[in-house]
Each structure stands twice: as C-alpha cells, then as structure tokens.
Write a protein that holds these residues in place. Structure first.
Motif, short mmCIF file in Angstrom:
data_model
loop_
_atom_site.label_atom_id
_atom_site.label_comp_id
_atom_site.label_asym_id
_atom_site.label_seq_id
_atom_site.Cartn_x
_atom_site.Cartn_y
_atom_site.Cartn_z
N GLY A 1 43.82 63.23 101.22
CA GLY A 1 44.85 62.32 100.72
C GLY A 1 46.21 62.59 101.31
N PRO A 2 47.21 61.77 100.95
CA PRO A 2 48.52 61.80 101.61
C PRO A 2 49.22 63.17 101.54
CG PRO A 2 48.52 60.32 99.70
CD PRO A 2 47.10 60.70 99.95
N LEU A 3 49.15 63.81 100.40
CA LEU A 3 49.87 65.08 100.24
C LEU A 3 49.28 66.15 101.15
CD1 LEU A 3 52.24 66.04 98.51
CD2 LEU A 3 50.60 66.77 96.78
N ALA A 4 47.92 66.21 101.19
CA ALA A 4 47.26 67.21 102.04
C ALA A 4 47.48 66.92 103.52
CB ALA A 4 45.76 67.24 101.71
N ARG A 5 47.59 65.61 103.88
CA ARG A 5 47.79 65.24 105.29
C ARG A 5 49.23 65.37 105.73
NH1 ARG A 5 44.11 61.04 104.09
NH2 ARG A 5 45.83 59.70 103.49
N GLY A 6 50.15 65.49 104.77
CA GLY A 6 51.57 65.55 105.13
C GLY A 6 52.20 64.18 105.28
N ASP A 7 51.52 63.13 104.78
CA ASP A 7 52.09 61.78 104.82
C ASP A 7 53.05 61.60 103.64
OD1 ASP A 7 50.76 61.05 107.12
OD2 ASP A 7 49.02 60.25 106.05
N ASP A 8 54.20 62.25 103.74
CA ASP A 8 55.11 62.31 102.59
C ASP A 8 55.72 60.95 102.24
OD1 ASP A 8 54.44 64.90 102.71
OD2 ASP A 8 56.43 65.69 103.17
N ASP A 9 55.86 60.09 103.24
CA ASP A 9 56.41 58.75 102.96
C ASP A 9 55.48 57.97 102.03
OD1 ASP A 9 58.47 59.41 104.55
OD2 ASP A 9 57.89 58.14 106.27
N VAL A 10 54.18 58.14 102.24
CA VAL A 10 53.20 57.44 101.39
C VAL A 10 53.34 57.93 99.94
CG1 VAL A 10 50.73 57.08 100.96
CG2 VAL A 10 51.59 57.14 103.31
N VAL A 11 53.54 59.22 99.79
CA VAL A 11 53.72 59.79 98.44
C VAL A 11 54.94 59.15 97.78
CG1 VAL A 11 54.14 61.92 97.12
CG2 VAL A 11 52.61 61.97 99.10
N SER A 12 56.03 59.04 98.50
CA SER A 12 57.27 58.45 97.95
C SER A 12 57.08 56.99 97.58
CB SER A 12 58.42 58.55 98.96
OG SER A 12 58.71 59.89 99.19
N VAL A 13 56.38 56.24 98.44
CA VAL A 13 56.16 54.82 98.18
C VAL A 13 55.30 54.64 96.92
CG1 VAL A 13 54.97 52.75 99.06
CG2 VAL A 13 56.48 54.05 100.56
N GLN A 14 54.26 55.47 96.79
CA GLN A 14 53.40 55.38 95.60
C GLN A 14 54.20 55.69 94.33
OE1 GLN A 14 49.96 57.87 96.28
NE2 GLN A 14 49.08 56.42 97.76
N HIS A 15 55.03 56.72 94.43
CA HIS A 15 55.84 57.11 93.27
C HIS A 15 56.79 55.99 92.87
CE1 HIS A 15 59.26 59.41 91.35
NE2 HIS A 15 58.23 59.61 90.53
N SER A 16 57.44 55.36 93.86
CA SER A 16 58.38 54.26 93.57
C SER A 16 57.65 53.08 92.95
CB SER A 16 59.09 53.79 94.85
OG SER A 16 59.76 54.87 95.43
N ALA A 17 56.46 52.76 93.48
CA ALA A 17 55.69 51.63 92.95
C ALA A 17 55.35 51.86 91.48
CB ALA A 17 54.42 51.45 93.78
N LEU A 18 54.97 53.09 91.15
CA LEU A 18 54.64 53.41 89.76
C LEU A 18 55.90 53.35 88.90
CD1 LEU A 18 52.19 56.41 90.37
CD2 LEU A 18 51.58 54.23 89.32
N LEU A 19 56.99 53.86 89.44
CA LEU A 19 58.25 53.92 88.69
C LEU A 19 58.70 52.52 88.28
CD1 LEU A 19 60.02 56.28 87.83
CD2 LEU A 19 61.37 55.97 89.92
N SER A 20 58.46 51.54 89.14
CA SER A 20 58.92 50.18 88.84
C SER A 20 58.06 49.52 87.76
CB SER A 20 58.89 49.33 90.11
OG SER A 20 57.55 49.13 90.51
N ARG A 21 56.85 50.04 87.52
CA ARG A 21 55.94 49.39 86.56
C ARG A 21 55.69 50.21 85.30
NH1 ARG A 21 52.57 45.57 88.59
NH2 ARG A 21 52.16 45.16 86.39
N ASP A 22 55.67 51.55 85.43
CA ASP A 22 55.30 52.39 84.29
C ASP A 22 55.92 53.78 84.47
OD1 ASP A 22 54.04 54.00 82.41
OD2 ASP A 22 52.14 52.90 82.53
N PRO A 23 57.12 53.99 83.93
CA PRO A 23 57.83 55.25 84.13
C PRO A 23 57.03 56.50 83.69
CG PRO A 23 59.29 53.62 83.17
CD PRO A 23 57.93 53.01 83.19
N ALA A 24 56.26 56.36 82.58
CA ALA A 24 55.48 57.52 82.10
C ALA A 24 54.42 57.91 83.13
CB ALA A 24 54.83 57.21 80.76
N LEU A 25 53.80 56.89 83.72
CA LEU A 25 52.76 57.14 84.73
C LEU A 25 53.40 57.75 85.99
CD1 LEU A 25 49.73 56.78 84.93
CD2 LEU A 25 50.10 54.49 85.85
N ALA A 26 54.61 57.28 86.32
CA ALA A 26 55.33 57.81 87.48
C ALA A 26 55.69 59.29 87.25
CB ALA A 26 56.60 57.00 87.73
#
Ligand SMILES: NC(=O)c1ccc[n+]([C@@H]2O[C@H](COP(=O)([O-])OP(=O)(O)OC[C@H]3O[C@@H](n4cnc5c(N)ncnc54)[C@H](OP(=O)(O)O)[C@@H]3O)[C@@H](O)[C@H]2O)c1
Length: 287
Positions: A238-263
């Motif tokens: 997955g992204p964290l193990a591969r070092g794809d840190d931008d993907v991690v940030s995008v996923q976090h932002s997407a969650l933040l916009s819809r469900d802060p607890a899940l983010a």
C-alpha cells in the motif's frame, strides 16, 4: 486435581460459567455441586445445562452444601468478583484447603485477596475466546489458550481440569494482565472497529454495503493470514509502505471532507503503521 472429583462451587453461571461448568461436569477432576447466580431462576435455568448434581441458588448465603468448598470458580462480571470473594470469606465458604479462581482477562488473582487471607490458594484463568452463548459443544474448549496466573498450588491443582477439557495453559505474571488483555482487545475488538472503518469509507465512496463486505473479505483474510505468518512489517503493502506519501495525504483529505472521525482514525493508523514500518509519519510532517 487427581483421584475423586473435587466438589466445585460455581459463582456466576452465565456464558462462561455454564460452558466451563458443563465441561468440568463431564470430566473427572471437578464435580459442580452448587451454582449461585444473582437470581435463583437464572441459576435454575443453568443447572440442567451444566448437568451433574449441581443445585441452584440465588445467593451465596443460601447455599446448603457442606462448606468449605474444595474448589470455587467465580465467573460473574468483572465488577462482582471482589465482592463475591469477600462474601465467600465472610460466610466461611472457603478455608486454607480451598482453591478459588476467576475467569476475567483484565483482572488478576489479587481480586481474591479476602479468600487468600484465609489461606485459600487463588488464581485467575482466562479462556482467550468468545463465549457468545453457553456453548453446547464439548469441543468448544479444544485448543483454547487459557492465560493463567496465581498461587502455584492453585495452578497445579486446576491445570489437570483445564487440560482434560482440551484447553492449553499459558502462564503470565499478575502485573502483566492489563497489558495482556489490551493485546486481546486489539486483536478482537479493535480489529472489528478497523473493519467497520473500512466499510464506512467504501460506503462514502458509494459502494453497496453487501458488495463492499464481499469485496473486502479476501483482502481482510489474506492480510490477517500474512500478518500472523510473517508479522506486519514484512507483510505491509500500500501507499505508506511504498512511500507514496501524496496518496496518503489525498486519502486523508478526502476522508476529512466527509467524516472527520474517520479521518482522525486514518491519521492515527497512519502514525502507528509508520512506526511499525520504522519510517516517519507523512501526515505529521504535512500538518
Ligand atoms: N463472555 C466471554 O466471551 C468471556 C471470555 C473469557 C472470559 N470472560 C470472563 O468471564 C466472566 C463471566 O463473563 P460472562 O460473559 O460469562 O458473563 P455473563 O454471561 O453476564 O454471566 C455472569 C453471571 O454471573 C452472575 N452474577 C453476577 N453477579 C453475581 C453475584 N454477585 N453473585 C452470583 N452471581 C452473580 C449472573 O447472574 P444472573 O444470571 O442472575 O444475572 C450471570 O449468570 C467475566 O469475568 C469475563 O471477563 C468472558
């Protein structure tokens, strides 16, 4: 325990008390002779399931059997263990020849101090499994690990009864029980909570809940098998193990916009997973 079965008093015949009681009744080490619940009706319901000669009671003070008892199992809810031990001691139901144990995962044998002060040998023995209802199958304890601590005499005496019903005993220090049980909480409760987080994210993505469950199932099973076989650090993809840190940030932002607890959960899991991988936490860096 050897030779003639020893008389067993069961205090708290609910899911665990009934299951173990029934299994002990079918073995050769312990003979359940009395069952005490909060209500005599519930004890009456439990007695036929446990079988043997067990007689039901609604209070410790009502027990008519000859005292003191050679062996007492306390399988009440955790908060009732210490009061039950206090009552057993006050009512003269145990003495220096007795073995008293409880089945809590979180608490140690120090809960049984009032009995220990009378010279009883005390222990806690926690079956590391889920008893959702009294389990009618004799095999339900086969191979189940029971994590045990307490007086050597109590453990020695109870070991045969547990081994006979198919359990496996693992020793622990009393002071480590909270840590041990926290591990079990991660493995069971929090694993389910993480699964719920995954399903919620798929729901936000518009995927039908039934399809989401079916779709994630092979991934969940394979991940658990890999983790159990090789450990997380070796198995993580997955992204964290591969070092794809931008993907991690995008996923976090997407969650933040819809469900802060899940983010928040995602961010906490990113921090912990980064620690498991021995790398820096990309979300901590960006925030
Ligand atoms: N369930 C599991 O998966 C599991 C697994 C491993 C260990 N454990 C441990 O096993 C113990 C019992 O859990 P459980 O799930 O079997 O609980 P449970 O199903 O709620 O049963 C508890 C029983 O204790 C009786 N009771 C409560 N207070 C009492 C008192 N003061 N005197 C006499 N009886 C009393 C209740 O009587 P009434 O019926 O009259 O209310 C009930 O029958 C706990 O220490 C728990 O941590 C549970």
């Amino acid at each position: 325990v050897s030779g003639k079965p020893q008389a067993l008093l069961i205090v708290g015949a609910g899911k665990v008390g009934q299951t173990l009681g029934r299994m002990f009744a079918s073995g050769t080490c312990l003979n359940p002779v009395a069952i005490v619940n909060r209500s005599v009706d519930s004890a009456r319901d439990a007695a036929p399931f446990i079988g043997g000669e067990a007689r039901p009671y609604g209070a410790l003070s009502a027990v008519g059997e000859v005292k003191p008892f050679p062996v007492v199992m306390i399988a009440t809810g955790d908060r009732f263990i210490a009061p039950a031990a206090q009552s057993l001691a006050a009512l003269g139901m145990v003495d220096s020849s007795s073995v008293v144990f409880h089945c809590s995962g979180a608490l140690g044998s120090e809960e049984l101090a009032p009995c220990a002060r009378l010279g009883a040998a005390v222990a806690s023995i926690h079956p590391l499994t889920t008893f959702a209802r009294p389990e009618p199958l004799a095999e339900c304890m086969a191979g189940v690990f029971c994590v045990a601590e307490g007086d050597a005499l109590a453990l020695l005496s109870l070991e045969a009864a547990f081994l006979e019903i198919g359990a496996r005993i693992v020793s622990i220090e009393a002071h480590a029980k909270a840590l041990y049980h926290a591990g079990a909480v991660f493995a069971s409760n929090y694993l389910l909570a993480i699964l719920e987080a995954a399903l919620r994210a798929e729901h936000l993505a518009g995927i039908d809940p039934l399809i989401a469950r079916e779709m994630l199932a092979p991934l969940v099973r394979r991940s658990i098998e890999n983790g159990l076989a090789r450990g997380a650090a070796e198995s993580l993809t997955g992204p964290l193990a591969r070092g794809d840190d931008d993907v991690v940030s995008v996923q976090h932002s997407a969650l933040l916009s819809r469900d802060p607890a899940l983010a928040r959960c995602y961010a906490d899991m990113t921090a912990w997973t980064s620690a498991v991988l021995g790398r820096d936490d990309p979300l901590a860096r960006s925030s």
